[in-house]
Every structure is written in C-alpha cells, then in structure tokens.
Write an enzyme that holds these catalytic residues in place. Structure first.
Site, PDB file in Angstrom:
ATOM      1  N   HIS A  44      10.823 -13.888   6.466  1.00 21.25           N
ATOM      2  CA  HIS A  44       9.807 -13.630   5.440  1.00 21.25           C
ATOM      3  C   HIS A  44       9.100 -14.956   5.173  1.00 21.25           C
ATOM      4  CE1 HIS A  44       8.706 -11.494   1.406  1.00 21.25           C
ATOM      5  NE2 HIS A  44       7.723 -12.267   1.840  1.00 21.25           N
ATOM      6  N   GLU A  76       8.473  -9.926   7.568  1.00 20.53           N
ATOM      7  CA  GLU A  76       8.149  -9.337   6.267  1.00 20.53           C
ATOM      8  C   GLU A  76       7.100 -10.181   5.569  1.00 20.53           C
ATOM      9  OE1 GLU A  76      11.726  -9.349   4.014  1.00 20.53           O
ATOM     10  OE2 GLU A  76      12.675  -7.764   5.188  1.00 20.53           O
ATOM     11  N   HIS A 200      18.317  -5.475   1.380  1.00 19.05           N
ATOM     12  CA  HIS A 200      18.464  -6.219   0.144  1.00 19.05           C
ATOM     13  C   HIS A 200      19.841  -5.994  -0.460  1.00 19.05           C
ATOM     14  CE1 HIS A 200      16.660  -8.845  -2.925  1.00 19.05           C
ATOM     15  NE2 HIS A 200      15.668  -8.958  -2.055  1.00 19.05           N
TER      16      HIS A 200
END
Length: 250
Positions: A44, A76, A200
């Site tokens: 990310h 991401e 997550h």
C-alpha cells in the site's frame, strides 16, 4: 479451494523506515515468504511513503517476474492520478482500491458505494485496461445493495474489511455477530459473480472460522499479524502457519 495468502509487506517497510538503512529488506523477506508458499505480495504505497516507498515497487515487480512468475502483485491505494501512474509503471496483477484519507494510520472502512458510485465507475476502467483485476474495499455489514453497486460499476472482486472482526479477539460473541455480517456480504457478492477477498487484522486464530463461514474466499491479504508472528517464528514458518489457517495443505 483454499484461500490464497498474499503477504502484505507494509509493516516490514515501516520497520525499515525507522532508520536510514536498507534493512529489514522488503525484497529479501518477500522472497522468503514466496519460497514458503505465499501466493503473492501486497503493498500500500501511501502518498507520504511512510510504509512501502515508491522505489520498492519496481524491486518487488522484478522479484516476482524473475523468481516467482506465478505469484501475484497486489497494490492497494486510493485512486488518485499519482496512484494510477505508480500502478502503470509496474503493472500489478490486482489493484485494490480503498477509500483512505492520507492522514489515516491504516485502512479502517470500506467504500460507501452509494455515495461514491459515480467516482468509482469513472476510475475502474483504466485499471482494467491496464490488465489489472480490480477489487474494491467493502464493509462486511451484509448490505447486498451496496455489493450490487460494486458489481454494476465493473469491480471484479470486493475485499472485505475484517478489522472489526479482528478487533473481537477477546469477545467471541461479538465476533460471531461481525462474522455473520461478513458472511452475508460475501454471499451477496458470490451470487452476483464477484470474487471475494478479505484483509485486515486476520490471524492464525481467527482465519479458520472466517473460512468456515466464507469457504469461497479467494484471497486473504495479511500483514500486521503475520509480521508480528514472524518476529517469533521466522518468516518462512509464519507463512506456513498462515497457509494452514487458510486451509492449504503444507
């Protein structure tokens, strides 16, 4: 089919970034994870580069191309022009679009598909033309209408935001409630032909129940808990532990 495991290397990069030194190496630990059977790597690249740096992306792309051509690169990010340009430079296999504000410590909610429907419809196409699978970060609240919007605007998959589920590590009754919402969201997505990912705060402990409720889960993207366990068990053994939790035979 067991869920695939994509190792998120952001936490490794964040630890490296505490010093102006090249270790721990994102590339080296990514290689260990892939040798241990991870199906891919996730990053990310935030605008402030506090986790993975932009310069990490071509290194990871080369690692995958040269040594692990069957593994996937998942990137991401919030769909700005800068993010699109980063993706165009390394051609990830999957792009996961998240509704993050740059000030957020980490992703903490899915898209409001009703509110952002037009915006997302306008940005998904260019990623798909790039050859990327497009996944949209989604809350696991059982909202079938929201999932239908994700399908209608061109998403290939949703990624269930499992932070609230992971946060129930010491509250099993609440975990069951949250898991039910995640399962209903996944069922709605599957009925529409969308693939389902999750990510997550997933752990070796909470993955099996998630997989029992969502056996169609395609991929789990895991970074924080996996990196924490790697401090205790080493990266290779930790990847094997998470692969087993994903239902894979080792």
């Amino acid at each position: 089919m067991p869920a695939k495991l994509s190792v998120n290397v952001n936490a490794i990069a964040m630890l490296r970034n505490r010093r102006d030194l090249p270790w721990p190496s994102v590339e080296a630990l990514g290689r260990i994870a892939l040798k241990a059977g991870a199906s891919g790597l996730t990053v990310h690249p935030r605008p402030d580069q506090r986790h993975v740096r932009f310069s990490d992306l071509p290194v990871i792309r080369a690692l995958l191309d040269d040594e692990f051509p069957d593994a996937e690169f998942n990137i991401e990010g919030y769909p700005t022009q800068e993010f699109f340009d980063l993706c165009a430079g390394v051609e990830p296999d999957q792009v996961t679009l998240v509704p993050d504000d740059p000030s957020q410590a980490t992703s903490d909610h899915g898209w409001d598909f009703r509110k952002h429907q037009d915006f997302l419809a306008g940005v998904i196409g260019p990623y798909k033309k790039m050859g990327c699978r497009v996944s949209l970060f989604a809350d696991g609240d059982g909202d079938a209408e929201a999932v239908a919007i994700a399908k209608a605007i061109g998403a290939d998959r949703i990624e269930l935001y499992t932070g609230p589920y992971g946060g129930c590590y010491d509250a099993p009754e609440q975990a069951a409630v949250v898991l039910d919402g995640l399962g209903k969201t996944a069922d709605a997505a599957t009925a529409l032909g969308l693939g389902v990912n999750a990510g997550h705060d997933l752990t070796v402990s909470n993955l099996p129940a998630l997989l029992r409720r969502i056996p169609q889960l395609a991929e789990a993207s895991i970074g924080h808990a996996l990196t924490a366990e790697a401090l205790e068990f080493g990266m290779a053994e930790t990847v094997r532990r998470f692969r087993r939790a994903c239902g894979q035979s080792i």
